[in-house]
Design a protein around this motif. Structure first.
Motif, PDB file in Angstrom:
ATOM      1  N   TRP A  19       0.979  -1.044  -0.134  1.00  0.00           N
ATOM      2  CA  TRP A  19      -0.249   0.239   0.287  1.00  0.00           C
ATOM      3  C   TRP A  19       1.089   1.429   0.084  1.00  0.00           C
ATOM      4  O   TRP A  19       2.388   1.675   0.840  1.00  0.00           O
ATOM      5  CB  TRP A  19      -0.524   0.103   0.951  1.00  0.00           C
ATOM      6  CG  TRP A  19      -1.714  -0.865   1.700  1.00  0.00           C
ATOM      7  CD1 TRP A  19      -1.340  -2.085   2.081  1.00  0.00           C
ATOM      8  CD2 TRP A  19      -2.803  -1.040   0.732  1.00  0.00           C
ATOM      9  NE1 TRP A  19      -2.722  -2.893   1.582  1.00  0.00           N
ATOM     10  CE2 TRP A  19      -3.702  -2.530   1.277  1.00  0.00           C
ATOM     11  CE3 TRP A  19      -3.955  -0.453  -0.290  1.00  0.00           C
ATOM     12  CZ2 TRP A  19      -4.892  -2.684   0.859  1.00  0.00           C
ATOM     13  CZ3 TRP A  19      -5.113  -0.564  -0.649  1.00  0.00           C
ATOM     14  CH2 TRP A  19      -5.402  -2.229  -0.162  1.00  0.00           C
ATOM     15  N   VAL A  20       0.306   1.990  -0.378  1.00  0.00           N
ATOM     16  CA  VAL A  20       0.681   4.088  -0.200  1.00  0.00           C
ATOM     17  C   VAL A  20      -0.199   4.210   0.280  1.00  0.00           C
ATOM     18  O   VAL A  20      -0.815   4.600  -0.208  1.00  0.00           O
ATOM     19  CB  VAL A  20       1.183   4.395  -2.008  1.00  0.00           C
ATOM     20  CG1 VAL A  20       1.352   5.738  -1.814  1.00  0.00           C
ATOM     21  CG2 VAL A  20       1.688   3.285  -2.382  1.00  0.00           C
ATOM     22  N   ALA A  39       3.209   0.236   3.044  1.00  0.00           N
ATOM     23  CA  ALA A  39       2.533  -0.451   4.098  1.00  0.00           C
ATOM     24  C   ALA A  39       2.765  -1.289   3.563  1.00  0.00           C
ATOM     25  O   ALA A  39       2.307  -1.906   2.409  1.00  0.00           O
ATOM     26  CB  ALA A  39       1.278   0.560   4.757  1.00  0.00           C
ATOM     27  N   CYS A  40       2.812  -2.228   4.599  1.00  0.00           N
ATOM     28  CA  CYS A  40       2.589  -3.845   3.888  1.00  0.00           C
ATOM     29  C   CYS A  40       1.260  -4.316   4.150  1.00  0.00           C
ATOM     30  O   CYS A  40       0.469  -3.261   5.594  1.00  0.00           O
ATOM     31  CB  CYS A  40       3.655  -5.001   5.261  1.00  0.00           C
ATOM     32  SG  CYS A  40       3.744  -5.139   6.929  1.00  0.00           S
ATOM     33  N   ASP A  59      -4.906  10.166   0.903  1.00  0.00           N
ATOM     34  CA  ASP A  59      -5.520   8.822   0.800  1.00  0.00           C
ATOM     35  C   ASP A  59      -4.629   7.296   0.244  1.00  0.00           C
ATOM     36  O   ASP A  59      -3.240   7.753   1.026  1.00  0.00           O
ATOM     37  CB  ASP A  59      -5.202   8.835  -1.236  1.00  0.00           C
ATOM     38  CG  ASP A  59      -5.667   7.984  -1.918  1.00  0.00           C
ATOM     39  OD1 ASP A  59      -6.888   7.678  -1.218  1.00  0.00           O
ATOM     40  OD2 ASP A  59      -5.967   7.967  -3.660  1.00  0.00           O
ATOM     41  N   VAL A  60      -5.285   5.973  -0.086  1.00  0.00           N
ATOM     42  CA  VAL A  60      -4.282   4.895   0.559  1.00  0.00           C
ATOM     43  C   VAL A  60      -4.490   4.119  -0.737  1.00  0.00           C
ATOM     44  O   VAL A  60      -6.289   3.736  -1.087  1.00  0.00           O
ATOM     45  CB  VAL A  60      -5.404   4.362   1.772  1.00  0.00           C
ATOM     46  CG1 VAL A  60      -4.123   2.564   2.427  1.00  0.00           C
ATOM     47  CG2 VAL A  60      -5.163   5.004   3.550  1.00  0.00           C
ATOM     48  N   VAL A  61      -3.584   3.767  -1.299  1.00  0.00           N
ATOM     49  CA  VAL A  61      -3.662   3.323  -3.186  1.00  0.00           C
ATOM     50  C   VAL A  61      -3.510   1.780  -2.702  1.00  0.00           C
ATOM     51  O   VAL A  61      -1.894   1.920  -2.176  1.00  0.00           O
ATOM     52  CB  VAL A  61      -3.343   4.371  -3.981  1.00  0.00           C
ATOM     53  CG1 VAL A  61      -3.293   3.301  -4.802  1.00  0.00           C
ATOM     54  CG2 VAL A  61      -4.308   5.423  -3.720  1.00  0.00           C
ATOM     55  N   TRP A  66      -0.654   3.118  -7.366  1.00  0.00           N
ATOM     56  CA  TRP A  66      -0.084   4.071  -7.647  1.00  0.00           C
ATOM     57  C   TRP A  66       1.162   4.392  -8.519  1.00  0.00           C
ATOM     58  O   TRP A  66       1.279   5.240  -9.219  1.00  0.00           O
ATOM     59  CB  TRP A  66       0.807   4.241  -6.464  1.00  0.00           C
ATOM     60  CG  TRP A  66       1.488   5.471  -5.907  1.00  0.00           C
ATOM     61  CD1 TRP A  66       2.928   5.664  -6.191  1.00  0.00           C
ATOM     62  CD2 TRP A  66       0.945   6.485  -5.361  1.00  0.00           C
ATOM     63  NE1 TRP A  66       3.093   6.712  -5.677  1.00  0.00           N
ATOM     64  CE2 TRP A  66       1.734   7.362  -4.896  1.00  0.00           C
ATOM     65  CE3 TRP A  66      -0.725   7.273  -4.784  1.00  0.00           C
ATOM     66  CZ2 TRP A  66       1.607   8.850  -4.342  1.00  0.00           C
ATOM     67  CZ3 TRP A  66      -0.672   8.371  -4.597  1.00  0.00           C
ATOM     68  CH2 TRP A  66       0.675   8.764  -4.342  1.00  0.00           C
ATOM     69  N   ASP A  67       2.102   2.807  -8.910  1.00  0.00           N
ATOM     70  CA  ASP A  67       2.833   3.259  -9.953  1.00  0.00           C
ATOM     71  C   ASP A  67       2.097   3.241 -11.096  1.00  0.00           C
ATOM     72  O   ASP A  67       1.956   4.094 -11.911  1.00  0.00           O
ATOM     73  CB  ASP A  67       3.348   1.848  -9.739  1.00  0.00           C
ATOM     74  CG  ASP A  67       4.831   1.265  -9.066  1.00  0.00           C
ATOM     75  OD1 ASP A  67       4.398   2.864  -7.993  1.00  0.00           O
ATOM     76  OD2 ASP A  67       4.719   0.233  -8.390  1.00  0.00           O
TER      77      ASP A  67
END
Length: 71
Positions: A19-20, A39-40, A59-61, A66-67
């Motif tokens: 996660w980003v 994050a894992c 935001d959580v992506v 994200w890439d």
């Protein structure tokens, strides 16, 4: 895990990131600025809560998304 694989930002964690977490401290960053933590699966919620309690989390992506978004 290779040296090129992004790892979780949680203290002491060496697990691959999934996660980003995009965040911004409004006291020091312009509104459009985004800093990131990785994050894992295990630490996503904890890190999200830490940033969220401070009003920083934006935001959580998923890292793969994200890439693709050019993050």
């Amino acid at each position: 895990m290779s040296e090129e694989t992004p790892i979780c930002s949680a203290k002491g964690c060496r697990v691959d990131a999934v996660w980003v977490l995009a965040w911004n401290n409004p006291k020091i960053h312009t509104p459009e600025r985004r800093k990131t933590w990785l994050a894992c699966e295990e630490h996503r919620e904890h890190l999200s809560q830490f940033l969220g309690m401070r009003g920083f989390l934006k935001d959580v992506v998923l890292l793969k998304d994200w890439d693709e978004l050019g993050g």
